[in-house]
Design an enzyme around this catalytic site. Structure first.
Site, PDB file in Angstrom:
ATOM      1  N   ARG A  41     -13.395   1.455  -5.831  1.00 17.23           N
ATOM      2  CA  ARG A  41     -12.813   2.158  -4.358  1.00 17.23           C
ATOM      3  C   ARG A  41     -12.425   3.572  -4.089  1.00 17.23           C
ATOM      4  O   ARG A  41     -11.256   3.657  -3.740  1.00 17.23           O
ATOM      5  CB  ARG A  41     -11.658   0.930  -3.327  1.00 17.23           C
ATOM      6  N   ASP A  95       0.785  -1.229   0.082  1.00 17.87           N
ATOM      7  CA  ASP A  95      -0.087  -0.113  -0.484  1.00 17.87           C
ATOM      8  C   ASP A  95       0.883   0.842  -0.144  1.00 17.87           C
ATOM      9  O   ASP A  95       1.656   1.306   0.019  1.00 17.87           O
ATOM     10  CB  ASP A  95      -1.147   0.123   1.412  1.00 17.87           C
ATOM     11  N   ASP A 132      -5.332   2.211   2.439  1.00 21.19           N
ATOM     12  CA  ASP A 132      -6.477   1.771   3.586  1.00 21.19           C
ATOM     13  C   ASP A 132      -6.802   1.322   4.355  1.00 21.19           C
ATOM     14  O   ASP A 132      -5.470   2.270   5.612  1.00 21.19           O
ATOM     15  CB  ASP A 132      -5.518   0.080   3.517  1.00 21.19           C
ATOM     16  N   ASP A 187      -0.672  -2.397  -4.243  1.00 21.54           N
ATOM     17  CA  ASP A 187      -2.833  -2.763  -3.788  1.00 21.54           C
ATOM     18  C   ASP A 187      -3.174  -1.887  -3.335  1.00 21.54           C
ATOM     19  O   ASP A 187      -3.907  -1.782  -4.669  1.00 21.54           O
ATOM     20  CB  ASP A 187      -1.823  -3.653  -2.237  1.00 21.54           C
TER      21      ASP A 187
END
Length: 327
Positions: free
Chosen positions: A218, A138, A165, A161
């Site tokens: 997302r 990330d 997050d 990724d």
């Protein structure tokens, strides 16, 4: 009415006013025109302004770092530090960051490549004015009940990724004025469908004035959090979908600008159970109709604010998002 394709609230302020008392769940247009301000704040708006506020390393020593070793030394040190990143720092992996830190790029030169930042079991961290590229994991990972985090005015792309997050009971977070591009998975909020016991009542995040520039999915993808405030963001040429609410989350999608976005909002994705979405005055250009579900179950926003009119959001966000614009 929850969707607009014409001008509304023209001239309303960029700033989110945080000095007044709490507001009701249904936000009304301001009667008095708000004063227009520069595209940065000196302190966070939204959820990161609550729970005692988020000040990062203010009051501590200020250091300038140019290497991964210097960065690691101060990022993990105890106590308050303002860490100024000068030039490009290549990280070998995910670098941990401890509590009470401000990590901020110098001018437009501060860059993090190769790895990313992990905030785990920490409180009071600010990350601003940095370019993140090419992480092998990330770009920014926030987990393990971390609270009072402000992610502001960064440029993030090309992580293996996700870009940002937020998971495992983390709370009171604001993600503002970031530019996101060259990415499939952008913002994840809540990491799995079976983590409700830890996440319910937490994962309260404000996403405001971000520019999703040709990203795929997302923006955010939410589990459990209620309320999550998605306000005044610009969605441009989105691949799969804009906002997803699942696992009974409550997401308030307010006054965003969706352009070339086939599915601005969805209430189910993957194997997750559906979530709830409340819509208000989003502006659509060559985009599909946003999905809504059980808007009455989306909890009221607990902080006061003055929104920008949705038709103005594209110009405001493209002028202000990203690095080199923090005073």
């Amino acid at each position: 009415m929850s969707i607009t394709r014409s001008t509304m609230l023209a001239g309303s302020g960029i700033a989110l006013a945080l000095a007044a008392a709490g507001c009701a769940g249904a936000v009304r247009a301001p009667v008095v025109q708000a004063q227009r301000v520069a595209a940065f704040e000196n302190s966070p708006v939204g959820f990161a302004s609550l729970n005692g506020g988020t000040t990062g390393g203010a009051g501590g020593a200020t250091v300038t770092v140019r290497t991964a070793a210097e960065f690691a030394r101060y990022a993990t040190a105890s106590g308050r530090y303002v860490i100024r990143v000068s030039g490009t720092i290549s990280l070998p992996g995910m670098q941990k960051v401890s509590s009470d830190k401000t990590i901020i790029g110098v001018g437009a030169s501060g860059r993090i490549t190769g790895g990313g930042l992990t905030l785990s079991k920490v409180r009071n961290v600010i990350i601003r004015n940095l370019t993140f590229t090419g992480s092998r994991d990330d770009a920014i990972n926030i987990e393990q009940s971390s609270t009072n985090i402000w992610i502001d005015h960064n440029d993030l792309s090309g992580a293996k990724d996700g870009l940002i997050d937020i998971k495992r009971g983390s709370d009171y977070i604001t993600v503002s004025w970031n530019r996101l591009r060259n990415q499939d998975k952008t913002f994840l909020l809540g990491h799995s469908d079976d983590n409700g016991s830890e996440d319910r009542g937490r994962l309260r995040v404000t996403y405001v004035h971000n520019w999703f520039d040709g990203t795929n999915q997302r923006h955010p993808r939410v589990r459990f959090g209620n309320p999550v405030h998605v306000l005044n963001n610009y969605y441009s040429n989105i691949g799969s979908y804009g906002v997803a609410s699942t696992e009974n989350a409550g997401v308030y999608v307010e006054r965003n600008y969706f352009e070339n976005t086939r599915r601005p909002t969805v209430t189910q994705t993957g194997d997750s159970d559906p979530g709830n979405i409340k819509l208000l005055n989003n502006h659509l250009v060559n985009s599909g109709t946003p999905a809504s579900r059980n808007p009455s179950l989306v909890a009221p926003i607990p902080y006061p604010y003055i929104p920008d009119g949705a038709p103005n959001v594209k110009a405001i966000v493209t002028a202000g998002a990203g690095v080199g614009k923090v005073g």
